[in-house]
Design an enzyme around this catalytic site. Structure first.
Site, mmCIF file in Angstrom:
data_model
loop_
_atom_site.group_PDB
_atom_site.id
_atom_site.type_symbol
_atom_site.label_atom_id
_atom_site.label_comp_id
_atom_site.label_asym_id
_atom_site.label_seq_id
_atom_site.Cartn_x
_atom_site.Cartn_y
_atom_site.Cartn_z
ATOM 1 N N HIS A 184 0.833 -1.207 0.000
ATOM 2 C CA HIS A 184 0.000 0.000 0.000
ATOM 3 C C HIS A 184 0.864 1.253 0.000
ATOM 4 C CE1 HIS A 184 -3.445 2.616 1.037
ATOM 5 N NE2 HIS A 184 -2.566 3.228 1.832
ATOM 6 N N GLU A 185 1.888 1.270 0.850
ATOM 7 C CA GLU A 185 2.763 2.451 0.904
ATOM 8 C C GLU A 185 3.545 2.611 -0.395
ATOM 9 O OE1 GLU A 185 2.187 4.511 3.095
ATOM 10 O OE2 GLU A 185 1.007 3.172 4.370
ATOM 11 N N HIS A 210 1.592 4.509 -2.892
ATOM 12 C CA HIS A 210 1.723 5.968 -2.806
ATOM 13 C C HIS A 210 2.972 6.452 -3.538
ATOM 14 C CE1 HIS A 210 -1.690 6.658 -0.295
ATOM 15 N NE2 HIS A 210 -1.230 5.961 0.729
#
Length: 226
Positions: A99-100, A103
C-alpha cells in the site's frame, strides 16, 4: 451552541470511526499470524515492487514510530515501514508494505488527486489549527463574521480529507494489483490482503464523514445567526 441536530450524525460517524479502528487492529493482528507463501518480508516486497516499477531511487527504511506508523515520505522519496511490517512476512505485512509503495507509484506518475492533496496540505493544516479558535471566539463574542471565516478555513481541511479518500483507495488498488501481477501472493491470499486494506480504508471514510457533518453543522448555525 452546545447541541445541534447534526450532532447525532457526528456521533454516529465517531462511533463508526472507533469501530473501524478496532477493525483495523483486529484484521491486522489476525493476518499477522498468517505467513505469506512467498516468505518475503514487507521490506523485501516493497523493494521488489519499487525496482520493478523502475523506482530504484525510492528508499525503504525502518520506521521508529511504532505499530502502524507506516507511510510514504514524498519529500525524502522514502517508504518507511514499522517493525512488524518491515521484518514481517505475513499477509498483513505485505498488504501494508505494498500500500505504501502504491503511494510512491502515485507520486512518480503524478497521480492527480495526490498532487491536489499535496497542494491542499498547507491550507488544511493552517485551517484545522485556526478554525476552532475562530468558532469559539465567534460564539462567545457573538461575531458571526468570525464564524464565517472559521467555516472557510475549516472547509479547506474537510476538502483535504475528501481528496484523501480516492488517494487511499487507489493506493490499495495498486497494491493488490502489483502483488498479484508479480506473483508475490496467491489468489487465495488476496482475500486476506483485501480485508486488511479495506478495514484501513473504512477509517478514512468514517473520519471524512465526521468532518463533513461538522462542516454542515457550522454552516447551518452560521445561516441561522445571519
Amino acid at each position: 451552541m452546545f447541541f445541534h441536530p447534526m450532532d447525532i450524525l457526528i456521533f454516529l460517524a465517531l462511533g463508526l470511526a472507533m469501530w473501524a479502528q478496532t477493525k483495523v487492529k483486529g484484521n491486522f493482528q489476525q493476518w499477522s499470524n498468517v505467513r505469506a507463501s512467498s516468505n518475503m518480508t514487507g521490506a523485501d516486497v516493497a523493494r521488489y515492487i519499487l525496482d520493478q516499477e523502475g523506482l530504484t531511487n525510492v528508499k525503504v527504511e525502518f520506521s521508529k514510530g511504532g505499530t502502524l506508523s507506516d507511510h510514504y515520505d514524498p519529500s525524502a522519496k522514502t517508504v518507511r515501514l514499522s517493525d512488524g511490517v518491515y521484518q514481517g512476512s505475513s499477509i498483513s505485512a505485505l498488504a501494508v508494505a505494498a500500500h505504501e509503495v502504491g503511494h510512491a507509484i502515485q507520486d512518480d506518475t503524478k497521480y492527480g488527486m495526490l498532487v491536489l492533496r499535496h497542494r491542499l496540505f498547507p491550507l488544511a493544516n493552517f485551517g484545522s489549527q485556526l478554525a476552532p479558535m475562530l468558532f469559539i471566539a465567534g460564539f462567545l463574542l457573538n461575531l458571526t463574521n468570525l464564524i464565517g471565516i472559521g467555516i472557510l478555513l475549516f472547509s479547506g481541511a474537510v476538502l483535504f480529507q475528501v481528496v484523501t479518500l480516492p488517494v487511499e483507495f487507489d493506493a490499495s488498488r495498486r497494491a493488490r494489483t502489483k502483488l498479484l501481477q508479480l506473483g508475490l501472493i496467491t489468489n487465495q491470499e488476496e482475500k486476506g490482503i483485501g480485508k486488511v486494506l479495506n478495514a484501513a480504508a473504512l477509517t478514512y471514510v468514517a473520519s471524512t464523514a465526521m468532518a463533513v457533518f461538522q462542516l454542515i453543522k457550522f454552516i447551518m448555525i452560521f445561516r441561522s445567526r445571519r
